[in-house]
Scaffold this active site. Sequence first.
Site, PDB file in Angstrom:
ATOM      1  N   ASP A 143      17.625  39.592 -52.137  1.00  0.00           N
ATOM      2  CA  ASP A 143      18.304  40.773 -52.664  1.00  0.00           C
ATOM      3  C   ASP A 143      18.193  41.967 -51.707  1.00  0.00           C
ATOM      4  O   ASP A 143      17.085  42.384 -51.370  1.00  0.00           O
ATOM      5  CB  ASP A 143      17.622  41.071 -54.019  1.00  0.00           C
ATOM      6  CG  ASP A 143      18.375  42.063 -54.867  1.00  0.00           C
ATOM      7  OD1 ASP A 143      19.538  42.344 -54.570  1.00  0.00           O
ATOM      8  OD2 ASP A 143      17.767  42.547 -55.842  1.00  0.00           O
ATOM      9  N   GLU A 179      24.069  41.405 -52.082  1.00  0.00           N
ATOM     10  CA  GLU A 179      24.216  42.726 -51.435  1.00  0.00           C
ATOM     11  C   GLU A 179      25.340  43.481 -52.104  1.00  0.00           C
ATOM     12  O   GLU A 179      25.884  44.415 -51.557  1.00  0.00           O
ATOM     13  CB  GLU A 179      24.327  42.613 -49.909  1.00  0.00           C
ATOM     14  CG  GLU A 179      25.321  41.604 -49.363  1.00  0.00           C
ATOM     15  CD  GLU A 179      26.752  42.115 -49.393  1.00  0.00           C
ATOM     16  OE1 GLU A 179      27.314  42.197 -50.512  1.00  0.00           O
ATOM     17  OE2 GLU A 179      27.314  42.407 -48.318  1.00  0.00           O
ATOM     18  N   GLY A 181      28.356  43.113 -52.740  1.00  0.00           N
ATOM     19  CA  GLY A 181      29.701  43.245 -52.181  1.00  0.00           C
ATOM     20  C   GLY A 181      29.843  44.406 -51.216  1.00  0.00           C
ATOM     21  O   GLY A 181      30.962  44.783 -50.849  1.00  0.00           O
ATOM     22  N   ASP A 201      25.372  45.625 -59.967  1.00  0.00           N
ATOM     23  CA  ASP A 201      24.738  45.041 -61.153  1.00  0.00           C
ATOM     24  C   ASP A 201      25.616  45.141 -62.397  1.00  0.00           C
ATOM     25  O   ASP A 201      26.216  46.176 -62.675  1.00  0.00           O
ATOM     26  CB  ASP A 201      23.404  45.738 -61.448  1.00  0.00           C
ATOM     27  CG  ASP A 201      22.368  45.436 -60.383  1.00  0.00           C
ATOM     28  OD1 ASP A 201      22.747  45.004 -59.288  1.00  0.00           O
ATOM     29  OD2 ASP A 201      21.177  45.631 -60.657  1.00  0.00           O
TER      30      ASP A 201
END
Length: 373
Positions: A143, A179, A181, A201
């Site tokens: 992440d 990431e 987008g 998110d």
Amino acid sequence: MALAMTPPMGWNSWNVGLDSNDYPDFTNLTEKSVLEQARAMVDRGLLAAGYEYFVLDDGYQNARRDYRGRLQGHALRFRNGIPSLVEQVKGLGLKFGIYSVPGSLTCAQQYNDYVADGLGSLDKERIDAEAFAEWGIDYLKYDWCRAHLNDGLLAKETFSKMAVELARTGREIVYSISEYGLFKPHEWAPEFTQMWRTTDDLFANWDSILRTIDLQVDLYPHSRPGAWNDPDMLQIGNHGLTAAENRSHFYVWAILNAPLMIGTDLVRMPESVRELLVNPGVIEVDQDWGGQQGRRVWQGDEAEIWAKPMSDGSLAAALLNRGDRTFTFEVNAESLGRDFSSAVDVPSASDLGISGSATLEVGAHDTMLIRVR
Ligand code: GLA
């Protein structure tokens, strides 16, 4: 290696109890609490329905790495250590996924000082990949967490560095990157990852679901077996979504061939939510590859149709009503992009008794998932 030939399915600890923009309270993330989820995943039929990856997200880490520089579980919350947890979870027949970040700070760390050191994998890619392989990890969620700002990193090169280290271990590990987008991941991630987040998110509210769906419109050409667009983990069952919204979320994710990572409390979820999540017809739509991910084929003011070809020649279509009132869809060759002589309602597997052209009513914020031939 042919990994993730169908969109990965599983459960992830992050969205559980997270229904706002606040980061969760990590004191709830313990060996006991996650084992309870793993058992429910098996006992309540999720594994049997195809949900096989059990993923521990951010917040499991100890404040410091161990004497060899390895990540370790929080000293009080995961007293027996992560390897022991992995063994127990895998003993239930599940696969195990874990979380790390390419920079120095995990996402939660940036806003929350629950740990002392930078826990990320920056310059520790080999140590971490080797530890994951040794523990029997099957899936890594990696992440970004603003690593361009915190550490001056470049996304493609940084993510590919971990891909190389994972491959070096010789273990088959699904590589799931995130990431949001930011750096056009669909242009490079298919080369060396199995799935990449397309967007920011997803939260458990209708606006967030619609915003996320809107951002998927142009991405369909980029996915294929082994490389999937990931519009984020499921919020189905979480506080803030109605039954209709849960359905819409699930059916559109299925049309998108999205990875299905459940993010709700498997022990306490109502039976109605469980039934939705294990619906075999919907899961079949998600897992089937008919040559192309689903895409938007018709758009009105308050409603849209998203459709995808199925490998048996049929077409799956989600009739999405974004609005606050019932909407009547005209289902025909024009709106679906193809003619049809029969149609079934996918979740109930019941014949709709229509052919060629028909009108179908869908309630506010609801979606109907049909399959036409
Ligand atoms: C980011 C990710 C989430 C979750 C958190 C963990 O926000 O997008 O899915 O992993 O970080 O801190």
